[in-house]
Scaffold this motif. Structure first.
Motif, PDB file in Angstrom:
ATOM      1  N   PRO A  52       0.793  -1.237   0.000  1.00 48.33           N
ATOM      2  CA  PRO A  52       0.000   0.000   0.000  1.00 48.33           C
ATOM      3  C   PRO A  52       0.822   1.281   0.000  1.00 48.33           C
ATOM      4  O   PRO A  52       0.265   2.367   0.043  1.00 48.33           O
ATOM      5  CB  PRO A  52      -0.791  -0.115   1.314  1.00 48.33           C
ATOM      6  N   ILE A  53       2.145   1.169  -0.025  1.00 52.72           N
ATOM      7  CA  ILE A  53       2.985   2.356   0.114  1.00 52.72           C
ATOM      8  C   ILE A  53       3.864   2.552  -1.115  1.00 52.72           C
ATOM      9  O   ILE A  53       4.540   1.631  -1.564  1.00 52.72           O
ATOM     10  CB  ILE A  53       3.863   2.272   1.379  1.00 52.72           C
ATOM     11  N   THR A  54       3.804   3.755  -1.663  1.00 46.11           N
ATOM     12  CA  THR A  54       4.680   4.166  -2.756  1.00 46.11           C
ATOM     13  C   THR A  54       5.407   5.423  -2.307  1.00 46.11           C
ATOM     14  O   THR A  54       4.768   6.401  -1.910  1.00 46.11           O
ATOM     15  CB  THR A  54       3.887   4.448  -4.037  1.00 46.11           C
ATOM     16  N   VAL A  55       6.747   5.395  -2.373  1.00 45.02           N
ATOM     17  CA  VAL A  55       7.534   6.489  -1.810  1.00 45.02           C
ATOM     18  C   VAL A  55       8.658   6.882  -2.764  1.00 45.02           C
ATOM     19  O   VAL A  55       9.327   6.025  -3.329  1.00 45.02           O
ATOM     20  CB  VAL A  55       8.145   6.085  -0.447  1.00 45.02           C
ATOM     21  N   THR A  56       8.837   8.177  -2.932  1.00 41.89           N
ATOM     22  CA  THR A  56      10.016   8.735  -3.584  1.00 41.89           C
ATOM     23  C   THR A  56      10.674   9.680  -2.596  1.00 41.89           C
ATOM     24  O   THR A  56      10.017  10.583  -2.067  1.00 41.89           O
ATOM     25  CB  THR A  56       9.653   9.506  -4.869  1.00 41.89           C
ATOM     26  N   SER A  57      11.961   9.490  -2.321  1.00 41.30           N
ATOM     27  CA  SER A  57      12.637  10.315  -1.324  1.00 41.30           C
ATOM     28  C   SER A  57      14.015  10.725  -1.825  1.00 41.30           C
ATOM     29  O   SER A  57      14.655  10.015  -2.598  1.00 41.30           O
ATOM     30  CB  SER A  57      12.760   9.574   0.014  1.00 41.30           C
ATOM     31  N   THR A  58      14.443  11.895  -1.367  1.00 40.01           N
ATOM     32  CA  THR A  58      15.761  12.434  -1.700  1.00 40.01           C
ATOM     33  C   THR A  58      16.479  12.778  -0.409  1.00 40.01           C
ATOM     34  O   THR A  58      15.893  13.384   0.500  1.00 40.01           O
ATOM     35  CB  THR A  58      15.640  13.693  -2.573  1.00 40.01           C
ATOM     36  N   PHE A  59      17.744  12.401  -0.319  1.00 42.69           N
ATOM     37  CA  PHE A  59      18.557  12.680   0.864  1.00 42.69           C
ATOM     38  C   PHE A  59      19.725  13.568   0.438  1.00 42.69           C
ATOM     39  O   PHE A  59      20.383  13.301  -0.568  1.00 42.69           O
ATOM     40  CB  PHE A  59      19.074  11.381   1.483  1.00 42.69           C
ATOM     41  N   THR A  60      19.995  14.614   1.191  1.00 43.81           N
ATOM     42  CA  THR A  60      21.056  15.558   0.838  1.00 43.81           C
ATOM     43  C   THR A  60      21.938  15.853   2.055  1.00 43.81           C
ATOM     44  O   THR A  60      21.534  15.665   3.199  1.00 43.81           O
ATOM     45  CB  THR A  60      20.462  16.877   0.315  1.00 43.81           C
ATOM     46  N   ASP A  61      23.161  16.338   1.749  1.00 44.26           N
ATOM     47  CA  ASP A  61      24.129  16.704   2.784  1.00 44.26           C
ATOM     48  C   ASP A  61      24.292  15.590   3.811  1.00 44.26           C
ATOM     49  O   ASP A  61      24.228  15.815   5.024  1.00 44.26           O
ATOM     50  CB  ASP A  61      23.713  18.010   3.472  1.00 44.26           C
ATOM     51  N   VAL A  62      24.514  14.382   3.319  1.00 49.00           N
ATOM     52  CA  VAL A  62      24.586  13.202   4.182  1.00 49.00           C
ATOM     53  C   VAL A  62      26.020  13.024   4.686  1.00 49.00           C
ATOM     54  O   VAL A  62      26.977  12.993   3.903  1.00 49.00           O
ATOM     55  CB  VAL A  62      24.151  11.943   3.411  1.00 49.00           C
ATOM     56  N   THR A  63      26.183  12.918   5.992  1.00 45.58           N
ATOM     57  CA  THR A  63      27.475  12.597   6.591  1.00 45.58           C
ATOM     58  C   THR A  63      27.444  11.156   7.088  1.00 45.58           C
ATOM     59  O   THR A  63      26.425  10.667   7.585  1.00 45.58           O
ATOM     60  CB  THR A  63      27.819  13.534   7.757  1.00 45.58           C
ATOM     61  N   VAL A  64      28.575  10.476   6.939  1.00 46.68           N
ATOM     62  CA  VAL A  64      28.693   9.072   7.319  1.00 46.68           C
ATOM     63  C   VAL A  64      29.855   8.922   8.297  1.00 46.68           C
ATOM     64  O   VAL A  64      30.985   9.320   7.999  1.00 46.68           O
ATOM     65  CB  VAL A  64      28.947   8.174   6.088  1.00 46.68           C
ATOM     66  N   THR A  65      29.587   8.364   9.464  1.00 46.13           N
ATOM     67  CA  THR A  65      30.630   8.090  10.446  1.00 46.13           C
ATOM     68  C   THR A  65      30.681   6.590  10.742  1.00 46.13           C
ATOM     69  O   THR A  65      29.687   5.886  10.599  1.00 46.13           O
ATOM     70  CB  THR A  65      30.401   8.862  11.756  1.00 46.13           C
ATOM     71  N   GLY A  66      31.859   6.123  11.135  1.00 41.14           N
ATOM     72  CA  GLY A  66      32.013   4.726  11.512  1.00 41.14           C
ATOM     73  C   GLY A  66      33.072   3.944  10.769  1.00 41.14           C
ATOM     74  O   GLY A  66      33.526   2.904  11.267  1.00 41.14           O
ATOM     75  N   PRO A  67      33.523   4.383   9.558  1.00 44.07           N
ATOM     76  CA  PRO A  67      34.512   3.572   8.846  1.00 44.07           C
ATOM     77  C   PRO A  67      35.810   3.360   9.613  1.00 44.07           C
ATOM     78  O   PRO A  67      36.479   2.335   9.422  1.00 44.07           O
ATOM     79  CB  PRO A  67      34.773   4.385   7.565  1.00 44.07           C
ATOM     80  N   SER A  68      36.183   4.301  10.477  1.00 41.74           N
ATOM     81  CA  SER A  68      37.461   4.175  11.182  1.00 41.74           C
ATOM     82  C   SER A  68      37.447   3.057  12.222  1.00 41.74           C
ATOM     83  O   SER A  68      38.490   2.729  12.797  1.00 41.74           O
ATOM     84  CB  SER A  68      37.826   5.498  11.864  1.00 41.74           C
ATOM     85  N   HIS A  69      36.278   2.449  12.471  1.00 40.19           N
ATOM     86  CA  HIS A  69      36.193   1.334  13.419  1.00 40.19           C
ATOM     87  C   HIS A  69      36.255  -0.020  12.722  1.00 40.19           C
ATOM     88  O   HIS A  69      36.093  -1.058  13.364  1.00 40.19           O
ATOM     89  CB  HIS A  69      34.897   1.434  14.235  1.00 40.19           C
TER      90      HIS A  69
END
Length: 221
Positions: A52-69
Motif C-alpha cells: 500500500p505504500i509508494t515512496v520517492t525520497s531524496t537525501f542531501t548533505d549526508v554525513t557518514v561516520t564509523g569507517p574508522s572502526h
C-alpha cells in the motif's frame, strides 16, 4: 617493509592497514593524508513501491561516520593479476542529513521534509585494488593504486525521519515503522552511494601505502 612472498605479503598488508585505519579520522598530515571521517555524500535518491505504500525520497548533505572502526580480516595478493582483495568487517555506519519525501499510503498522500538519521550494522565489505606502475625518473618504478572498488553486505539497518506528515506523530510512526520493516530494500537503494563514500575513505590510504613500494617487489612481469 613487507616481504614479497604472497601469503606473508598479504598478512603484512592486513596488519599495516589495521594500524593506519584508526588514524584516518584526524588524518595523517606527515603523509599528506587529510581527515577522512566523517564522509560526505552530497545527495542520493530512493524510489520504493511495496503493497500500500509508494515512496520517492531524496537525501542531501549526508554525513557518514564509523569507517574508522572497521577491521581488515583478510588480504589476498595476486601479483600476476596485479590485484589485491581485502575482506573487512565494519561494526556500524551512522548516517545523518536532510530528506524530502512524497508518495502515498493507502491512497493517502504522504510527504515530509526535515532531518533524518540511519544506521547500518554488521557490514561485510570487499575491497578490490588494481595495481599499476608509476614511472620514477632515474629510479625503479613505484607501485600505484590504479583503481579501487568497494562492495558490501549489510546485516541490519534502521532509519528515522523527522517531521513526516507535517509533524503528525501517529502517521509518522507508521511510516518510520514501514521503512524499518523493509530495511533490506532501503539498504539496497542506498548501497551504491555509500560504496562510493567508502571508496573515498580508502583511496588516500591505498595511494600512499602502495606509492612507498617498488613495483618490481610486488608485481610479476
Amino acid at each position: 617493509m613487507c616481504p614479497r612472498e604472497e601469503k606473508a605479503l598479504a598478512r603484512c598488508l592486513r596488519d599495516a592497514l589495521n594500524t593506519y585505519i584508526p588514524h584516518l579520522v584526524t588524518g595523517l598530515p606527515e603523509w599528506n593524508i587529510p581527515p577522512c571521517e566523517p564522509l560526505f555524500v552530497p545527495s542520493l535518491s530512493v524510489q520504493h513501491s511495496a503493497g500500500p505504500i509508494t515512496v520517492t525520497s531524496t537525501f542531501t548533505d549526508v554525513t557518514v561516520t564509523g569507517p574508522s572502526h572497521m577491521r581488515v580480516l583478510d588480504v589476498k595478493v595476486n601479483p600476476r593479476k596485479h590485484e589485491v582483495v581485502a575482506k573487512l568487517s565494519i561494526p556500524e555506519l551512522k548516517l545523518h542529513g536532510n530528506y524530502q519525501l512524497q508518495g502515498q499510503l493507502l491512497m493517502l498522500p504522504i510527504e515530509g521534509e526535515g532531518k533524518f538519521s540511519a544506521k547500518y550494522g554488521d557490514i561485510a565489505a570487499l575491497i578490490t585494488i588494481v595495481l599499476g606502475r608509476q614511472h620514477r625518473p632515474n629510479d625503479v618504478d613505484a607501485l600505484k593504486c590504479q583503481s579501487l572498488s568497494v562492495k558490501f553486505h549489510v546485516g541490519t539497518a534502521s532509519m528515522q525521519l523527522e517531521n513526516l506528515f507535517g509533524g503528525d506523530g501517529e502517521l509518522g510512526k507508521v511510516m518510520n515503522n514501514f521503512l524499518n520493516e523493509n530495511w533490506q530494500t532501503l539498504a539496497e537503494e542506498l548501497q551504491a552511494p555509500i560504496e562510493q563514500a567508502l571508496r573515498d575513505f580508502f583511496k588516500p590510504l591505498a595511494d600512499h601505502a602502495f606509492a612507498t613500494l617498488n613495483a618490481d617487489d610486488i608485481l610479476s612481469p
